[in-house]
Design a protein around this motif. Structure first.
Motif, mmCIF file in Angstrom:
data_model
loop_
_atom_site.group_PDB
_atom_site.id
_atom_site.type_symbol
_atom_site.label_atom_id
_atom_site.label_comp_id
_atom_site.label_asym_id
_atom_site.label_seq_id
_atom_site.Cartn_x
_atom_site.Cartn_y
_atom_site.Cartn_z
ATOM 1 N N THR A 1 18.065 69.438 62.342
ATOM 2 C CA THR A 1 17.681 70.754 62.770
ATOM 3 C C THR A 1 18.905 71.516 63.571
ATOM 4 O OG1 THR A 1 17.108 69.629 64.938
ATOM 5 C CG2 THR A 1 15.419 69.956 63.147
ATOM 6 N N VAL A 2 19.917 70.770 63.978
ATOM 7 C CA VAL A 2 20.815 71.435 64.663
ATOM 8 C C VAL A 2 21.559 72.327 63.648
ATOM 9 C CG1 VAL A 2 21.638 70.057 66.459
ATOM 10 C CG2 VAL A 2 22.342 69.526 64.080
ATOM 11 N N THR A 3 21.526 72.161 62.483
ATOM 12 C CA THR A 3 21.984 73.408 61.410
ATOM 13 C C THR A 3 21.449 74.643 61.642
ATOM 14 O OG1 THR A 3 20.603 72.622 59.613
ATOM 15 C CG2 THR A 3 22.874 71.499 59.905
ATOM 16 N N LEU A 4 20.365 74.675 62.236
ATOM 17 C CA LEU A 4 19.572 75.988 62.402
ATOM 18 C C LEU A 4 19.898 76.641 63.534
ATOM 19 C CD1 LEU A 4 16.005 74.600 60.939
ATOM 20 C CD2 LEU A 4 18.122 75.696 59.654
ATOM 21 N N VAL A 5 20.758 76.393 64.487
ATOM 22 C CA VAL A 5 20.874 76.837 65.765
ATOM 23 C C VAL A 5 21.299 78.381 65.804
ATOM 24 C CG1 VAL A 5 20.900 74.953 67.239
ATOM 25 C CG2 VAL A 5 23.033 75.671 66.169
ATOM 26 N N ILE A 6 22.205 78.430 64.865
ATOM 27 C CA ILE A 6 22.706 79.898 65.016
ATOM 28 C C ILE A 6 21.816 80.938 64.350
ATOM 29 C CG2 ILE A 6 24.465 81.245 63.472
ATOM 30 C CD1 ILE A 6 26.240 78.858 63.256
ATOM 31 N N ALA A 7 20.963 80.708 63.261
ATOM 32 C CA ALA A 7 19.703 81.579 62.976
ATOM 33 C C ALA A 7 18.855 81.653 64.025
ATOM 34 C CB ALA A 7 19.209 81.030 61.604
ATOM 35 N N LEU A 8 18.527 80.494 64.760
ATOM 36 C CA LEU A 8 17.684 80.580 65.760
ATOM 37 C C LEU A 8 17.963 81.156 66.864
ATOM 38 C CD1 LEU A 8 16.322 76.931 65.748
ATOM 39 C CD2 LEU A 8 15.105 78.989 65.331
ATOM 40 N N PHE A 9 19.292 81.412 67.197
ATOM 41 C CA PHE A 9 20.018 82.099 68.461
ATOM 42 C C PHE A 9 19.597 83.605 67.992
ATOM 43 C CE2 PHE A 9 23.678 84.483 69.758
ATOM 44 C CZ PHE A 9 23.691 84.120 71.150
ATOM 45 N N ILE A 10 19.539 83.818 66.615
ATOM 46 C CA ILE A 10 19.657 85.336 66.472
ATOM 47 C C ILE A 10 18.376 85.668 66.530
ATOM 48 C CG2 ILE A 10 20.035 87.396 64.621
ATOM 49 C CD1 ILE A 10 22.534 85.644 64.045
ATOM 50 N N VAL A 11 17.361 84.783 66.075
ATOM 51 C CA VAL A 11 16.028 85.057 66.071
ATOM 52 C C VAL A 11 15.384 85.242 67.768
ATOM 53 C CG1 VAL A 11 13.656 84.014 66.072
ATOM 54 C CG2 VAL A 11 15.207 83.703 64.025
ATOM 55 N N LEU A 12 16.075 84.519 68.638
ATOM 56 C CA LEU A 12 15.619 84.612 70.028
ATOM 57 C C LEU A 12 16.090 85.911 70.526
ATOM 58 C CD1 LEU A 12 15.670 81.547 72.019
ATOM 59 C CD2 LEU A 12 14.008 82.371 70.723
ATOM 60 N N GLN A 13 17.423 86.340 70.071
ATOM 61 C CA GLN A 13 17.871 87.719 70.642
ATOM 62 C C GLN A 13 17.086 88.751 70.305
ATOM 63 O OE1 GLN A 13 20.798 88.632 72.036
ATOM 64 N NE2 GLN A 13 22.345 86.918 71.632
ATOM 65 N N PHE A 14 16.583 88.723 68.652
ATOM 66 C CA PHE A 14 15.657 89.449 68.441
ATOM 67 C C PHE A 14 14.337 89.761 69.189
ATOM 68 C CE2 PHE A 14 17.337 90.280 63.810
ATOM 69 C CZ PHE A 14 17.462 91.686 64.064
ATOM 70 N N LEU A 15 13.775 88.483 69.456
ATOM 71 C CA LEU A 15 12.421 88.522 70.028
ATOM 72 C C LEU A 15 12.544 88.839 71.411
ATOM 73 C CD1 LEU A 15 11.094 85.232 68.578
ATOM 74 C CD2 LEU A 15 10.274 87.484 67.905
ATOM 75 N N GLY A 16 13.782 88.900 72.041
ATOM 76 C CA GLY A 16 14.082 89.049 73.512
ATOM 77 C C GLY A 16 13.714 87.835 74.348
#
Lengths: 278, 353, 437
Positions: free
Chosen positions: A120-135
């Motif tokens: 799962t750690v490979t997804l952190v970059i995308a998740l980071f941007i998802v969270l940015q988007f969602l605020g």
């Protein structure tokens, strides 16, 4: 084995080798305790003074930092809400996968099995941007959901395993007795897997309590810091390397883990082994 | 209430397990589904209660077609092999569960549970948990739970398989007693012929998804339709001899011995290949044609002994009779065979007479 | 009825499906998408705007494909008093007398330098007294597009055309794309990745890291499982508890203890100091010792997984087989070699593949201990991706490039975890539910 003292086997060389390898661990954890209550002169390993000053972080908050109790509260919220999410979601999904006829069942099982091995750690970059988007960047709720979701395939897998051990006949009997499948699940099956539920709950809580990477990436700011991030940033910032202070905070941090572990040892073993065994 | 399976068919994915089965269980009757494991008897049972869905044909309770009625609404009581008691509930709650699901008032539930508990003799166990009961007691609880909501039909899946020998004997008569007292229509699945014969009004013998014969235990024992039925029923089992019709008599294979046809049997054409079934009790006991052989095996059963006698052609006959001193292992004996009791099958295994 | 059970099943699955969709499938797709962009702190993650700066003009000049004159024209600052400029100034609250004065005397005039224009302004009667305010008012009439933000490409094109600078079509496009501040689609990440020598260093490090830690995990895990199996129960319980400590400790604390052990003020240096060895930071002091520490930190944690899995596999071997082998005269070594190890083939295979995948992508312990140092010598692929995209000292985060690096791991992860489906007896797993309704 019960025949410990068979003549064709001497145990002391093995004990010796094992002991030698274990020395670093023993030293590390022994001094974790010793150093929090004592002072030791540089160059020595024997403490020369008993003190409680290393624990001052409990009642003093240095200016510019957050109170340890706030951080502990954050950690508690993080770990327990995450646990709740994992438990409630895998409680139903595990049952559906284990017992219910439904469309795409094969596909779902393959999916869970695949994801449970997926790094799962490979997804952190995308998740980071998802969270940015969602605020939701720098909020506890965001990181809670991420950590819970990433542990979910594992949780569902373990839960399915627990459901698999409930005899089919119990459910058959329930259905014959006139109960709907939902009632069967609620009244007859759930009580059988209570031990599994507790085990998965404790396991998830410990995972959340110990987690460093996700909060560090997704919620590093002071007011949402958890203990791991707090301690790590303290170590990273400090110029004096006050190991006694770090260890005291570390001991404070690890104490609940040890207590929970001692209480639920056997149940946890099941998960450590069984969860990844598939 | 009678149960009628009308061209009932069951498939698992593409594997046909039961094809066009027809069976009627009469009202108030206890019917055994007997057969070796894998013969489809449990599949049939689970289809009657809709744990499995039927893929073809109809299932009728009385005159009502229940093929598309769910388990919850079929009003069937089932006793499972491992009893399937709910381990987290007390015995009372276990028995009360079907009534609670029906939302029956608590007072009435209490009355019903106590009534059934009295019938099944577990009135003093109601406060306990299933794990505190013996196998026989758990069995009784399972029966009570199945019966408490007054089902139309009672299904029993190998109910005695998990009990030790002594309890099995006791529960055999208990289940029969309770069935007769309630007058419920019951289906018992078992692979044990003794259970089937001792407990049931009629037996349906199954093999490979087919019913071979349906009749009373007594009739099935004495008038088996096929050699499979003859071989399945009876302990010690029946012995088979191969032979051929010669001059209106039976000539044993590879042997000079000729046996007369039983008087009830019509004349058979010469050259017809036949299989003779001889039950152990008809060899060595009554008067008849003396057959010579060697004792090849002796099994002590206490009151009686079981003897295997190897004939000159290598075929083996079994005899059960009171212990006798003149027949040790390896001894030559000459014992009478009651030819009137011989069962005769053709080369397809079908009964000739 | 079958329909309704299907619905119950799907209903039970829904929360899990939603979370898996949002936090697994979408991120996997997004990683792939981001990998083909140049997103980063410089470009932002939403759309961009158009901004031509003197720096960009200089870069265009360096490319050498432009006519010098038109570039100079682009960067020159031209002033002209227009009605549009006047209206803007009026709406910003400049004195109406001043605006009227400008309209009367300067409307339509052009100036090629700021100084000339300001000189002209000073002649207006009602001009602002303060020099700063005067200079500020000049900006309303600047016709340059330098240092101005345009929100859409249409606005920017109009402005570019309005400067009157003659540009060929290709030159026009180049100016356009060079001035865009948002992210764009590109495959540069992958070409850069494979051409940078650093990438290969990190890839090699990753290989070394995985192989060494894997060997330690499996080998030592096996050793722990076997020895604790044969030791008296008290001793074996003790050693198992000790070796579980790294697994149950929070990583931050565990690595802290290693720091205390290995730093120059730490335990090892102190003990060796008694024998005259100078203090030394084993975690960061030299490449060799740093690697040793990294491998041990990870190895000590991982060994316990092997220990647990192998132990339970050994426990599952029927005791009678072990007794039989002893009666047959096998010594302990032969018992291990011929009875126990063959039974462990499956757990070892499983642990190896599982550990390989998680090591390939893990970086937590390295991040906490050496941070890839000294230099870049203990940096691994996943850590490099993390530094690139999410955390570095320069503050210039390259999401796109990091995602491209992560995409390599994600692809690997998907492939290997699909392999698990082969390893497991999947058909047994999907056996049909026994209640059919």
């Amino acid at each position: 084995m019960s025949d410990k003292n068979s003549s064709n086997f001497k145990s002391w060389p093995v004990t010796l080798i094992l002991g030698l390898f274990s020395v670093p661990l023993l030293v590390m954890y022994l001094y974790l305790f010793i150093d929090t209550f004592t002072n030791t002169a540089p160059g020595s390993l024997i403490p020369n003074e008993l003190t409680f000053e290393h624990w001052r972080f409990l009642w003093e908050t240095e200016p510019g930092t957050v109170s340890i109790w706030q951080v502990t509260l954050n950690t508690l919220i993080f770990a327990s809400v995450m646990t709740l999410v994992i438990l409630s979601v895998s409680l139903t999904a595990g049952y559906a996968l284990s017992r219910l006829n439904m469309p795409f069942r094969r596909f779902f099982l393959a999916g869970v099995l695949t994801l449970h091995a997926f790094p799962t750690v490979t997804l952190v970059i995308a998740l980071f941007i998802v969270l940015q988007f969602l605020g939701l960047y720098n909020t506890l709720i965001g990181v809670i959901f991420i950590k819970a979701a990433l542990m979910l395939p594992f949780g569902i897998w373990v839960m399915k395993g627990f459901y698999d051990t409930v005899p089919w006949e119990i459910e058959m009997a329930g259905v014959q007795d006139g109960a709907s499948r939902f009632m069967v699940w609620r009244l007859l099956v759930l009580p059988q897997i209570k031990p599994g539920l507790i085990a998965l709950g404790v396991f998830s809580f410990l995972e959340g309590w110990s987690e460093y990477l996700m909060p560090q990436i997704f919620a590093p700011e002071a007011d949402v810091q958890v203990l791991s991030v707090y301690l790590a940033s303290l170590i990273a910032d400090d110029q004096k390397f006050d190991f006694n202070l770090f260890k005291s905070i570390g001991l404070f941090y690890v104490l609940p883990v040890i207590v929970l572990y001692l209480v639920f040892q056997n149940k946890l073993m099941n998960i450590y082994g069984g969860g990844s065994k598939g | 209430m009678r149960i009628l399976l009308d061209n009932f068919t069951k498939k698992f994915d593409d594997v046909m397990v039961i094809n066009n089965m027809n069976l009627e269980v009469r009202d108030g009757e206890m019917m055994a589904l007997l057969g070796p494991s894998g013969c489809g008897k449990s599949t049939t049972l689970f289809s009657i209660c809709e744990i499995y869905q039927c893929n073809g044909g109809r299932i009728l309770f009385g005159d009502r077609d229940v093929s598309n009625v769910t388990s919850q609404h079929r009003n069937v009581g089932v006793v499972f092999q491992n009893y399937a008691l709910y381990p987290h509930m007390s015995i009372f709650d276990n028995i009360a569960f079907p009534l609670m699901v029906k939302k029956m008032p608590a007072e009435q539930i209490k009355k019903e549970v106590h009534k059934i508990a009295e019938l099944v003799h577990i009135g003093d166990l109601l406060e306990r948990k299933p794990s505190q009961l013996s196998g026989g007691q758990q069995q009784r609880v399972a029966l009570s739970r199945a019966l408490v909501r007054k089902p139309d039909v009672l299904l029993l899946d190998e109910p005695l398989a998990n009990l030790d020998a002594k309890l099995r004997l006791e529960m055999r008569s208990e289940i029969r007693r309770i069935q007769q007292e309630t007058g419920i229509t019951a289906v018992l699945v078992t692979h044990d012929q003794v259970e089937a014969m001792s407990m049931c009004d009629r037996i349906a013998l199954m093999d490979h998804g087919k019913i071979l014969q349906v009749t009373t235990p007594n009739d099935m024992y004495h008038n088996p339709q096929t050699d499979f039925v003859a071989g399945f029923l009876g302990n010690p089992p029946i012995a088979f001899l191969d032979g051929v019709i010669t001059n209106g008599q039976i000539q044993l294979k590879d042997s000079a011995i000729q046996l007369p046809l039983p008087s009830r049997v019509p004349v058979q054409p010469d050259g017809k290949i036949v299989r003779l079934g001889v039950r152990p009790e008809y060899f060595g006991n009554q008067a008849g044609i003396e057959l010579q052989g060697q004792v090849s095996f002796v099994e002590t059963q206490g009151r009686e002994n079981l003897y295997d006698i190897r004939l000159g052609n290598g075929a083996v006959l079994r005899s059960i009779q009171p212990v006798r001193a003149d027949a040790g292992l390896g001894d030559s004996v000459s014992w009478p065979l009651d030819t009137e009791q011989i069962l005769i099958f053709d080369d397809q295994g079908q009964r000739v007479a | 009825m079958r329909q309704r059970i299907g619905l119950l099943g799907l209903g039970f699955m829904t929360p899990a499906l939603v979370m898996v969709l949002v936090f697994f499938l979408i991120p996997v797709v997004m990683t792939a998408v981001f990998g083909f962009t140049n997103m980063g702190t410089a470009t932002g993650i939403s759309g961009g705007e158009y901004l031509l700066t003197p720096k960009i003009v200089k870069q265009l000049e360096i490319r050498g494909e432009f006519d010098k004159q038109s570039l100079t024209a682009l960067s020159s600052n031209r002033y002209q008093v227009t009605e549009a400029g006047l209206a803007k100034a009026a709406s910003d609250g400049l004195k109406s007398a001043y605006i009227q004065g400008l309209r009367d005397s300067l409307l339509g005039r052009e100036y090629s330098s700021k100084r000339d224009f300001e000189r002209a302004l000073k002649k207006i009667k009602d001009r602002p007294r303060k020099v700063r305010a005067l200079k500020k008012s000049a900006e309303y009439f600047s016709q340059s597009i330098l240092n101005r933000r345009y929100l859409t490409d249409h606005e920017f094109k109009t402005a570019l055309a309005a400067t009157g600078v003659q540009l060929s079509a290709t030159e026009f496009d180049q100016v356009l794309s060079a001035s865009y501040t948002g992210w764009i689609w590109t495959t540069d990440n992958f070409t850069n990745m494979f051409s940078k020598p650093d990438t290969w260093v990190v890839a090699f490090n990753t290989l070394v890291y995985v192989l060494l830690v894997l060997a330690f995990n499996i080998g030592f895990g096996l050793f722990l499982a076997l020895t604790t199996f044969y030791l008296p129960s008290g001793q074996s319980a003790f050693f198992r508890a000790v070796w579980l400590l790294p697994r149950i400790s929070p990583p931050v604390l565990y690595v802290l203890l290693w720091k205390w052990l290995t730093w120059d003020t730490g335990f090892i240096s102190t003990v060796l100091g008694w024998f005259g060895v100078p203090a030394f930071n084993y975690m960061l002091g030299s490449v060799g010792s740093a690697w040793a520490v990294v491998v041990l930190i990870n190895g000590f944690v991982g060994a316990s997984l092997g220990m647990i899995l192998f132990s339970s596999a050994i426990q599952a071997i029927p005791k009678s087989i072990l007794y039989a082998s002893e009666v047959d005269g096998a010594n302990r070594w032969q018992q291990v070699r011929y009875i126990i190890l063959p039974q462990l083939r499956w757990p070892i295979l499983f642990t190896t593949s599982y550990t390989t995948l998680s090591l390939l992508t893990s970086f937590e312990y390295i991040l906490l201990s050496t941070e890839g140092g000294p230099g870049n010598t203990t940096n691994v692929w996943a850590l490099e991706a993390y530094f690139t995209a999410l955390n570095n000292y320069a503050g210039n985060l390259k999401y796109g490039y990091g995602a491209a690096m992560a995409l390599v791991l994600v692809t690997l992860g998907v492939l290997v975890s699909l392999l698990y489906l082969r390893l497991f007896k999947f058909d047994e797993l999907v056996a049909r539910p026994k209640i059919e309704n």
